[in-house]
Design a protein around this motif. Sequence first.
Motif, short mmCIF file in Angstrom:
data_model
loop_
_atom_site.label_atom_id
_atom_site.label_comp_id
_atom_site.label_asym_id
_atom_site.label_seq_id
_atom_site.Cartn_x
_atom_site.Cartn_y
_atom_site.Cartn_z
N GLY A 164 0.73 -1.29 0.09
CA GLY A 164 -0.12 -0.08 0.03
C GLY A 164 0.89 1.50 -0.04
O GLY A 164 0.23 2.42 0.60
N GLY A 165 2.26 1.42 -0.24
CA GLY A 165 3.00 2.55 -0.54
C GLY A 165 3.99 2.69 0.42
O GLY A 165 4.41 3.83 0.70
N SER A 198 6.37 5.68 4.43
CA SER A 198 5.37 5.93 3.80
C SER A 198 6.26 6.83 2.47
O SER A 198 6.84 7.74 2.75
N SER A 242 0.12 8.61 -4.27
CA SER A 242 -1.31 8.76 -4.25
C SER A 242 -2.21 7.28 -4.45
O SER A 242 -1.50 6.66 -5.13
N ASN A 243 -3.16 7.39 -4.05
CA ASN A 243 -4.18 6.08 -4.27
C ASN A 243 -4.50 5.98 -5.74
O ASN A 243 -4.34 4.76 -6.01
N LEU A 268 -1.35 4.27 -7.03
CA LEU A 268 -1.10 3.06 -6.59
C LEU A 268 -1.86 2.14 -7.33
O LEU A 268 -1.60 0.76 -7.71
N ASP A 269 -3.19 2.40 -7.40
CA ASP A 269 -4.05 1.50 -8.21
C ASP A 269 -3.67 1.16 -9.65
O ASP A 269 -3.86 0.20 -10.17
#
Length: 224
Positions: free
Chosen positions: A93-94, A114, A118-119, A122-123
């Motif tokens: 998750g980063g 971390s 950004s989400n 990542l997606d």
Amino acid sequence: MAWSSDTFFYQTALGMGGNNLIQWTKRYGFGQKTGIEIAKEEAAGLVPDETWKQAELKEPWYAGDTVNMSIGQGYLQSTPLQVAVMFAVPANGGYRVHPHLLYDNEDAKNWRESLNISNVTLDILKEGLRMVITSGTGQAINVPNLPPISGKSGTAEDPPRRSHAWFGAYGPTDKPEIVVVAFAENSGGGGGKVAAPMVRQVLETYFNGTQATGAAEPADVTSD
């Protein structure tokens, strides 16, 4: 990403610029020791930049250096452990993790940083890494006796010797438990053809307690 298109990575790197590419490469942990307990045996690798190039080669940093570095070529040097740390980032998750040799330790939960990805980014990364297995160069690992796996192939040229073959993967895709990286030094061939079957054997042993015997990939998977 699924078919390891060099031109895709070239254009992406040129768009972000050499300095950004270099800084993000370092943020993923390249060019420095990971901090694992066998530090005396670990190499730091190399993330080249303009300062290094001027000192070593008396040359400026060119756009071509950015292009080469975008696919892991040129002067970039890395270790399999550093590559495993890189694959752990999308898997968890980063976060860049601090690898260790302990089976379990409460402190280890704090050994991560971390990267503030950004989400959305990542997606996209996760989708691309999954497509490598389902429809791209990593189809050797798309087998029914494994859970959904995500990964990426790589081939590093080493002229005049034969190329190195790489493959990194993590799984299960939705709730990762394991990262595996295979590096076949001067083996020739692409990562999807040479190194992916090695990763598959480890994954099959981990998830099923059995080892692949053939580990062959589809006949038309001949790319990186």
